[in-house]
Motif scaffolding. Structure first.
Motif, PDB file in Angstrom:
ATOM      1  N   LEU A  47       0.811  -1.223   0.000  1.00  0.00           N
ATOM      2  CA  LEU A  47       0.000   0.000   0.000  1.00  0.00           C
ATOM      3  C   LEU A  47       0.840   1.268   0.000  1.00  0.00           C
ATOM      4  O   LEU A  47       0.499   2.246  -0.673  1.00  0.00           O
ATOM      5  N   THR A  48       1.924   1.276   0.765  1.00  0.00           N
ATOM      6  CA  THR A  48       2.677   2.511   0.942  1.00  0.00           C
ATOM      7  C   THR A  48       4.008   2.535   0.208  1.00  0.00           C
ATOM      8  O   THR A  48       4.571   3.599   0.000  1.00  0.00           O
ATOM      9  N   GLY A  49       4.537   1.387  -0.152  1.00  0.00           N
ATOM     10  CA  GLY A  49       5.855   1.326  -0.776  1.00  0.00           C
ATOM     11  C   GLY A  49       6.980   1.325   0.250  1.00  0.00           C
ATOM     12  O   GLY A  49       8.147   1.267  -0.108  1.00  0.00           O
ATOM     13  N   PHE A  50       6.646   1.392   1.539  1.00  0.00           N
ATOM     14  CA  PHE A  50       7.646   1.387   2.608  1.00  0.00           C
ATOM     15  C   PHE A  50       7.930  -0.053   3.004  1.00  0.00           C
ATOM     16  O   PHE A  50       7.051  -0.777   3.442  1.00  0.00           O
ATOM     17  N   CYS A  51       9.180  -0.470   2.824  1.00  0.00           N
ATOM     18  CA  CYS A  51       9.569  -1.838   3.153  1.00  0.00           C
ATOM     19  C   CYS A  51      10.901  -1.799   3.904  1.00  0.00           C
ATOM     20  O   CYS A  51      11.957  -1.611   3.296  1.00  0.00           O
ATOM     21  N   PRO A  52      10.855  -1.949   5.246  1.00  0.00           N
ATOM     22  CA  PRO A  52      12.093  -1.867   6.011  1.00  0.00           C
ATOM     23  C   PRO A  52      13.104  -2.947   5.639  1.00  0.00           C
ATOM     24  O   PRO A  52      14.309  -2.696   5.613  1.00  0.00           O
ATOM     25  N   GLY A  53      12.625  -4.157   5.342  1.00  0.00           N
ATOM     26  CA  GLY A  53      13.548  -5.232   4.973  1.00  0.00           C
ATOM     27  C   GLY A  53      14.300  -4.916   3.695  1.00  0.00           C
ATOM     28  O   GLY A  53      15.509  -5.171   3.584  1.00  0.00           O
ATOM     29  N   LEU A  54      13.612  -4.352   2.725  1.00  0.00           N
ATOM     30  CA  LEU A  54      14.255  -4.000   1.463  1.00  0.00           C
ATOM     31  C   LEU A  54      15.236  -2.848   1.656  1.00  0.00           C
ATOM     32  O   LEU A  54      16.299  -2.827   1.034  1.00  0.00           O
ATOM     33  N   MET A  55      14.913  -1.923   2.541  1.00  0.00           N
ATOM     34  CA  MET A  55      15.836  -0.823   2.826  1.00  0.00           C
ATOM     35  C   MET A  55      17.136  -1.355   3.418  1.00  0.00           C
ATOM     36  O   MET A  55      18.224  -0.904   3.051  1.00  0.00           O
ATOM     37  N   ILE A  56      17.024  -2.344   4.299  1.00  0.00           N
ATOM     38  CA  ILE A  56      18.221  -2.946   4.897  1.00  0.00           C
ATOM     39  C   ILE A  56      19.008  -3.713   3.844  1.00  0.00           C
ATOM     40  O   ILE A  56      20.233  -3.614   3.768  1.00  0.00           O
ATOM     41  N   LEU A  57      18.304  -4.477   3.011  1.00  0.00           N
ATOM     42  CA  LEU A  57      18.997  -5.260   1.980  1.00  0.00           C
ATOM     43  C   LEU A  57      19.678  -4.372   0.949  1.00  0.00           C
ATOM     44  O   LEU A  57      20.700  -4.756   0.381  1.00  0.00           O
ATOM     45  N   LYS A  58      19.126  -3.180   0.691  1.00  0.00           N
ATOM     46  CA  LYS A  58      19.752  -2.281  -0.282  1.00  0.00           C
ATOM     47  C   LYS A  58      21.061  -1.706   0.236  1.00  0.00           C
ATOM     48  O   LYS A  58      21.862  -1.210  -0.551  1.00  0.00           O
ATOM     49  N   THR A  59      21.291  -1.768   1.547  1.00  0.00           N
ATOM     50  CA  THR A  59      22.595  -1.335   2.060  1.00  0.00           C
ATOM     51  C   THR A  59      23.654  -2.415   1.870  1.00  0.00           C
ATOM     52  O   THR A  59      24.840  -2.113   1.858  1.00  0.00           O
ATOM     53  N   ILE A  60      23.196  -3.669   1.706  1.00  0.00           N
ATOM     54  CA  ILE A  60      24.130  -4.792   1.551  1.00  0.00           C
ATOM     55  C   ILE A  60      24.304  -5.161   0.084  1.00  0.00           C
ATOM     56  O   ILE A  60      25.412  -5.397  -0.387  1.00  0.00           O
ATOM     57  N   PHE A  61      23.171  -5.225  -0.659  1.00  0.00           N
ATOM     58  CA  PHE A  61      23.178  -5.621  -2.061  1.00  0.00           C
ATOM     59  C   PHE A  61      22.795  -4.428  -2.930  1.00  0.00           C
ATOM     60  O   PHE A  61      22.037  -3.561  -2.497  1.00  0.00           O
ATOM     61  N   PRO A  62      23.260  -4.407  -4.167  1.00  0.00           N
ATOM     62  CA  PRO A  62      22.856  -3.309  -5.052  1.00  0.00           C
ATOM     63  C   PRO A  62      21.390  -3.471  -5.464  1.00  0.00           C
ATOM     64  O   PRO A  62      20.883  -4.592  -5.534  1.00  0.00           O
ATOM     65  N   PRO A  63      20.695  -2.368  -5.731  1.00  0.00           N
ATOM     66  CA  PRO A  63      19.315  -2.488  -6.198  1.00  0.00           C
ATOM     67  C   PRO A  63      19.277  -3.090  -7.605  1.00  0.00           C
ATOM     68  O   PRO A  63      20.234  -2.958  -8.377  1.00  0.00           O
ATOM     69  N   CYS A  64      18.182  -3.762  -7.928  1.00  0.00           N
ATOM     70  CA  CYS A  64      18.034  -4.355  -9.263  1.00  0.00           C
ATOM     71  C   CYS A  64      17.818  -3.247 -10.281  1.00  0.00           C
ATOM     72  O   CYS A  64      17.117  -2.276 -10.026  1.00  0.00           O
ATOM     73  N   LYS A  65      18.397  -3.422 -11.432  1.00  0.00           N
ATOM     74  CA  LYS A  65      18.188  -2.467 -12.512  1.00  0.00           C
ATOM     75  C   LYS A  65      17.050  -2.963 -13.376  1.00  0.00           C
ATOM     76  O   LYS A  65      16.957  -4.139 -13.690  1.00  0.00           O
ATOM     77  N   CYS A  66      16.194  -2.058 -13.776  1.00  0.00           N
ATOM     78  CA  CYS A  66      15.038  -2.402 -14.603  1.00  0.00           C
ATOM     79  C   CYS A  66      15.526  -2.660 -16.034  1.00  0.00           C
ATOM     80  O   CYS A  66      16.196  -1.824 -16.634  1.00  0.00           O
ATOM     81  N   ASP A  67      15.179  -3.824 -16.591  1.00  0.00           N
ATOM     82  CA  ASP A  67      15.620  -4.187 -17.926  1.00  0.00           C
ATOM     83  C   ASP A  67      14.651  -3.716 -19.011  1.00  0.00           C
ATOM     84  O   ASP A  67      14.924  -3.847 -20.182  1.00  0.00           O
ATOM     85  N   GLU A  68      13.485  -3.201 -18.596  1.00  0.00           N
ATOM     86  CA  GLU A  68      12.490  -2.781 -19.564  1.00  0.00           C
ATOM     87  C   GLU A  68      12.894  -1.446 -20.173  1.00  0.00           C
ATOM     88  O   GLU A  68      13.422  -0.579 -19.499  1.00  0.00           O
ATOM     89  N   THR A  69      12.617  -1.306 -21.442  1.00  0.00           N
ATOM     90  CA  THR A  69      12.865  -0.009 -22.093  1.00  0.00           C
ATOM     91  C   THR A  69      11.567   0.779 -22.075  1.00  0.00           C
ATOM     92  O   THR A  69      10.517   0.270 -22.467  1.00  0.00           O
ATOM     93  N   LYS A  70      11.640   1.997 -21.627  1.00  0.00           N
ATOM     94  CA  LYS A  70      10.446   2.833 -21.552  1.00  0.00           C
ATOM     95  C   LYS A  70      10.327   3.624 -22.831  1.00  0.00           C
ATOM     96  O   LYS A  70      11.268   4.264 -23.267  1.00  0.00           O
ATOM     97  N   GLU A  71       9.151   3.558 -23.418  1.00  0.00           N
ATOM     98  CA  GLU A  71       8.931   4.273 -24.690  1.00  0.00           C
ATOM     99  C   GLU A  71       8.073   5.467 -24.463  1.00  0.00           C
ATOM    100  O   GLU A  71       7.254   5.576 -23.675  1.00  0.00           O
TER     101      GLU A  71
END
Length: 71
Positions: A47-71
């Motif tokens: 609902l909010t986009g707030f995810c504490p677990g993902l925030m912690i993991l982003k300090t350890i692992f790089p964020p995923c890059k979106c492979d989709e091309t936006k037109e």
């Protein structure tokens, strides 16, 4: 290479396996509490986009890059 979002899914799968193990060993109260906590965090994150677990993991692992091309 593992990125934060993929690692989050792996951790969620491990937690679901833990819940199944708790339920299989007849520890239903513990399984219920862990499942309820996971459901609430996923619901709030959806609902909010707030995810504490993902925030912690982003300090350890790089964020995923979106492979989709936006037109």
């Amino acid at each position: 290479m593992l990125c934060a979002e993929r690692m989050q899914r792996i951790v969620q799968a491990i937690i679901l396996g833990l819940i199944m193990g708790l339920a299989g060993s007849k520890m239903f109260a513990a399984a219920f509490v862990v499942m309820l906590a996971m459901m609430l965090l996923l619901f709030i994150g959806g609902l909010t986009g707030f995810c504490p677990g993902l925030m912690i993991l982003k300090t350890i692992f790089p964020p995923c890059k979106c492979d989709e091309t936006k037109e």
